[in-house]
Design an enzyme around this catalytic site. Sequence first.
Site: not given
Length: 213
Positions: A20, A99, A128, A180
């Site tokens: 990504d 995150r 996310d 992923s």
Amino acid sequence: MKQQLSKPKKVVLAYSGGLDTSIIIPLAQGKLRLRSHRVIGDVGQQEDLEAARKKALATGASRHTSKICARNLSAIISADLRAGAVYEHTYLLGTSMARPVIAKRQAEIALKLGADGLSHGCTGKGNDQVAIRIGLQSHRANIQIIAPWREWDIDSREDAIAYAQKYNVPVEQSKKNIYSRDRNIWHLSHEGGELEDPANAPNEAMWLWIVST
């Protein structure tokens, strides 16, 4: 309708070196003609950060920075575990824990560099992207956040692989190895492929840290 973007001049990208984020810089250069700086948050992922740095520069980044965040992440993990924070009674929030830490470092670097944009590679369908966006906005409320999966014409991992092949961006993923993976000091998660259908069992070949019982 996809969002119409203004044109920032300098963007700081949260970069992992995965599929990504690997395609974002050539994609952004073609659409926005911008300068981009990539930052990796070292959250204990035990991956080759030097290889990621070389790849970032080779694919068009103006600058690359690694910031060590693992100690801060460990503190968050400890707090979450004490609180019993478990999503839907099963998922131990491994990605979500990292995150806010990554977002904080990314925003700090953007401020230092005078960047007017922030970018990430989170997909448009999951929570996310919300976690990283809220983290970024809590530190840089008025800066533009670019999320190519949501705003541009990349609608699947197959699209992303095709783009990487077209522009000779080296990635590990292929149509046979399409997962992923998100890794940090606490966990390793998988997304994509047969996992898109909850009725499917995981493929045995995807296990990297454990074995099937």
